[in-house]
Design a protein around this motif. Sequence first.
Motif, PDB file in Angstrom:
ATOM      1  N   THR A 226     -11.691   3.487  14.521  1.00  0.00           N
ATOM      2  CA  THR A 226     -10.644   3.154  13.542  1.00  0.00           C
ATOM      3  C   THR A 226     -10.548   1.635  13.376  1.00  0.00           C
ATOM      4  OG1 THR A 226      -9.359   5.111  14.100  1.00  0.00           O
ATOM      5  CG2 THR A 226      -8.149   3.308  13.062  1.00  0.00           C
TER       6      THR A 226
ATOM      7  N   THR B  36      -0.549   4.200   0.884  1.00  0.00           N
ATOM      8  CA  THR B  36      -1.333   5.194   1.626  1.00  0.00           C
ATOM      9  C   THR B  36      -0.948   5.189   3.099  1.00  0.00           C
ATOM     10  OG1 THR B  36      -3.143   4.776   0.101  1.00  0.00           O
ATOM     11  CG2 THR B  36      -3.677   5.998   2.110  1.00  0.00           C
ATOM     12  N   GLY B  37      -0.541   6.346   3.610  1.00  0.00           N
ATOM     13  CA  GLY B  37      -0.099   6.453   4.997  1.00  0.00           C
ATOM     14  C   GLY B  37      -1.241   6.710   5.960  1.00  0.00           C
ATOM     15  N   ASP B  38      -0.919   6.846   7.239  1.00  0.00           N
ATOM     16  CA  ASP B  38      -1.976   6.957   8.259  1.00  0.00           C
ATOM     17  C   ASP B  38      -2.634   8.338   8.289  1.00  0.00           C
ATOM     18  OD1 ASP B  38       0.162   8.279   9.345  1.00  0.00           O
ATOM     19  OD2 ASP B  38       0.349   6.984  11.104  1.00  0.00           O
ATOM     20  N   ARG B  39      -2.127   9.293   7.553  1.00  0.00           N
ATOM     21  CA  ARG B  39      -2.820  10.583   7.411  1.00  0.00           C
ATOM     22  C   ARG B  39      -3.490  10.671   6.037  1.00  0.00           C
ATOM     23  NH1 ARG B  39       2.029  11.477   9.541  1.00  0.00           N
ATOM     24  NH2 ARG B  39       2.911  12.285   7.619  1.00  0.00           N
TER      25      ARG B  39
ATOM     26  N   HIS C 150      -2.304  -0.900  10.538  1.00  0.00           N
ATOM     27  CA  HIS C 150      -2.572  -2.058   9.681  1.00  0.00           C
ATOM     28  C   HIS C 150      -1.450  -3.088   9.746  1.00  0.00           C
ATOM     29  CE1 HIS C 150      -5.132   0.931   7.093  1.00  0.00           C
ATOM     30  NE2 HIS C 150      -5.699   0.642   8.257  1.00  0.00           N
TER      31      HIS C 150
ATOM     32  N   LYS D 247      -0.615   9.749  -0.027  1.00  0.00           N
ATOM     33  CA  LYS D 247      -0.426   8.696  -1.028  1.00  0.00           C
ATOM     34  C   LYS D 247       0.813   8.969  -1.860  1.00  0.00           C
ATOM     35  CE  LYS D 247      -5.362   7.911  -1.851  1.00  0.00           C
ATOM     36  NZ  LYS D 247      -5.650   6.596  -1.334  1.00  0.00           N
TER      37      LYS D 247
ATOM     38  N   SER E 261       0.852  -1.192   0.000  1.00  0.00           N
ATOM     39  CA  SER E 261       0.000   0.000   0.000  1.00  0.00           C
ATOM     40  C   SER E 261       0.881   1.233   0.000  1.00  0.00           C
ATOM     41  CB  SER E 261      -0.884   0.006   1.254  1.00  0.00           C
ATOM     42  OG  SER E 261      -1.436   1.283   1.446  1.00  0.00           O
TER      43      SER E 261
ATOM     44  N   ASN F  45       4.829   4.950   2.629  1.00  0.00           N
ATOM     45  CA  ASN F  45       4.077   5.498   3.774  1.00  0.00           C
ATOM     46  C   ASN F  45       3.413   4.349   4.504  1.00  0.00           C
ATOM     47  OD1 ASN F  45       4.355   8.344   2.950  1.00  0.00           O
ATOM     48  ND2 ASN F  45       3.011   7.753   1.264  1.00  0.00           N
ATOM     49  N   GLU F  46       3.966   3.936   5.622  1.00  0.00           N
ATOM     50  CA  GLU F  46       3.358   2.816   6.340  1.00  0.00           C
ATOM     51  C   GLU F  46       2.233   3.301   7.254  1.00  0.00           C
ATOM     52  OE1 GLU F  46       6.381  -0.303   7.678  1.00  0.00           O
ATOM     53  OE2 GLU F  46       7.599   1.408   7.142  1.00  0.00           O
ATOM     54  N   ASN F  47       1.238   2.446   7.399  1.00  0.00           N
ATOM     55  CA  ASN F  47       0.158   2.724   8.353  1.00  0.00           C
ATOM     56  C   ASN F  47       0.247   1.659   9.445  1.00  0.00           C
ATOM     57  OD1 ASN F  47      -2.223   2.901   9.790  1.00  0.00           O
ATOM     58  ND2 ASN F  47      -3.395   3.605   8.003  1.00  0.00           N
TER      59      ASN F  47
ATOM     60  N   TYR G 281      -8.495  -1.506  12.869  1.00  0.00           N
ATOM     61  CA  TYR G 281      -7.133  -2.004  13.016  1.00  0.00           C
ATOM     62  C   TYR G 281      -7.037  -3.376  12.364  1.00  0.00           C
ATOM     63  CZ  TYR G 281      -6.098   1.771  16.237  1.00  0.00           C
ATOM     64  OH  TYR G 281      -5.895   3.004  16.766  1.00  0.00           O
TER      65      TYR G 281
END
Length: 480
Positions: free
Chosen positions: A361, A252-255, A350, A258, A250, A345-347, A363
Amino acid sequence: MRFSILAFGLMFVTACANELVYERDLPDPIAANSNSYTDCANAAWPPSEVGVELKPQAPDNELKNMLKEVNAANIEASIKKLVSFGTRHTLSNQTDPKRGIGAARDWLESEMKKYAKSSEGRSNVAIQSYVQGVASRIPFPVTISNVLTTIKGSTDPSRVYVITGHYDSRVTDVLDYTSDAPGANDDASGVALVLELARILATRQPSSTIILGAVAGEEQSLYGSTYLAQTLKNSSTNVEGMLNNDIIGSSTGDRGQKDPYTIRAFAQGPSTNEAAAKAAQRLTIGGENDTPARELARFSVEVAANEATGMNIAIIYRLDRFLRGGDHTGFLAAGYPAIRYTEPNENFAHQHQNIRIENGTQYGDLAEFVDFKYVARVGKVNLATLWSLSEAPGQARNVTVNTAALDNYTRLSWLLGTDTNLKSYEVVWRATTAPLWTHSYDVGLVDKVTLPLSKDNVIFGVRAVGKNGYKSPAVYPFPA
Ligand SMILES: *[C@@H]1O[C@H](CO)[C@@H](O)[C@H](O)[C@H]1NC(C)=O
Ligand SMILES: *[C@@H]1O[C@H](CO)[C@@H](O)[C@H](O)[C@H]1NC(C)=O
Ligand SMILES: *[C@@H]1O[C@H](CO)[C@@H](O)[C@H](O)[C@H]1NC(C)=O
Ligand SMILES: *[C@@H]1O[C@H](CO)[C@@H](O)[C@H](O)[C@H]1NC(C)=O
Ligand SMILES: *[C@@H]1O[C@H](CO)[C@@H](O)[C@H](O)[C@H]1NC(C)=O
Ligand SMILES: [Zn+2]
């Protein structure tokens, strides 16, 4: 600018201080032969009388066709299948046909065997196992199994490249081996990529040997990959590159940020993996950015950050992210060049999380958070890198720089290789502050060269050039 890392490209233009120089592509052309301070201040370092601007290695038609075969739907199906085993925790059930790491292991073996059928006998699939005794994250002895496809090289079978993802998964408590641990991104994404490459490469004839591995025990302490690396080292196998794919699912980060066209390549600098004397010498000669791992990362940028993959590669001058480790580490410890690809961008909501909704949220490492097309593009980066490594001659050996004379020249030497594909050698260089090679000079099929360029001013590398146009990663010269 989409392919931003390529924007470092320099142009061969004008004369400054009586030297030919390379300079950045400036909006206004500078008059040739001018010697004013302003013109020279704009000119890029280093001045050189020899060589040309280094052009990235463009994929040939064969490689382009292979890259087109990387299929996001296959990757999606593999990730969802891996998630369907409930948990793939290393300590989970190894005999249940539906749930646990044993079921995942057997499915991976059957997939790899299916692909190997199209290899006309070149591919061999094997499960490599050993029993790991009790350790901090191993409360009872457990069998760790790596599922490996080995495609034997057609012309240079003793030169080996390795690519892995890890198929084990975890939740919040690293010892919880019963809760659902989908591990869709960490690291079914990496394993699905490896499977897709195994499928495509089985239909080709790589010149060098390629090992494609789904390894286990990563979350418990990198056990499977370390065992694989040690086995290769103990058999004196010539591994010239290892690619670890872990959390490549992915962008897409936690904010919500992208970056779907970038993959990070973590490349370690000086370390205790190198003999102490060599590591100390590396620091005294400005070689800290030219470890074999960093040359491998540069190589990946040169062959795989382009229109054919649709990706940028962001080299990170680090072993790994803070508080995290990965399967390239055991290969580095064994003395092999190894890098880690990871999404930009790690989340962390997840990864390594119990599946739950907390404070609104979600998880957990669920398949819904994976971008399968992104994984496919990362697959193309890996395929371009792996294939280009495999098709180039082996890297230059025993590359040294003669530092005995106090002069303005550079004397490089190396051992003449014996690859049937070997056509010539290239000396490459860059400013000491530049991240990527900027200049190259084809010196022919020789084992030494004297260049009219001061060894004090630039960083040199030597690489082998194949008759097929493929070039090996550069090797940094140490003083003889
Ligand atoms: C694993 O699963 C099998 C089949 O469901 C079951 O018979 C066996 O007891 C399980 N093993 C362990 C260690 O839980
Ligand atoms: C590799 O060799 C070392 C030293 O002989 C030995 O301790 C180790 O168990 C071996 N590892 C593997 C995976 O074969
Ligand atoms: C959810 O909210 C509670 C109360 O504000 C807080 O204690 C808890 O840490 C939050 N959970 C997470 C995962 O942020
Ligand atoms: C090349 O380097 C290897 C490893 O450092 C060394 O063992 C070998 O003697 C060198 N060979 C020559 C011909 O210098
Ligand atoms: C270094 O280069 C300068 C300028 O070209 C020249 O005058 C000098 O003789 C050179 N020194 C050596 C030791 O070659
Ligand atoms: Zn992982």
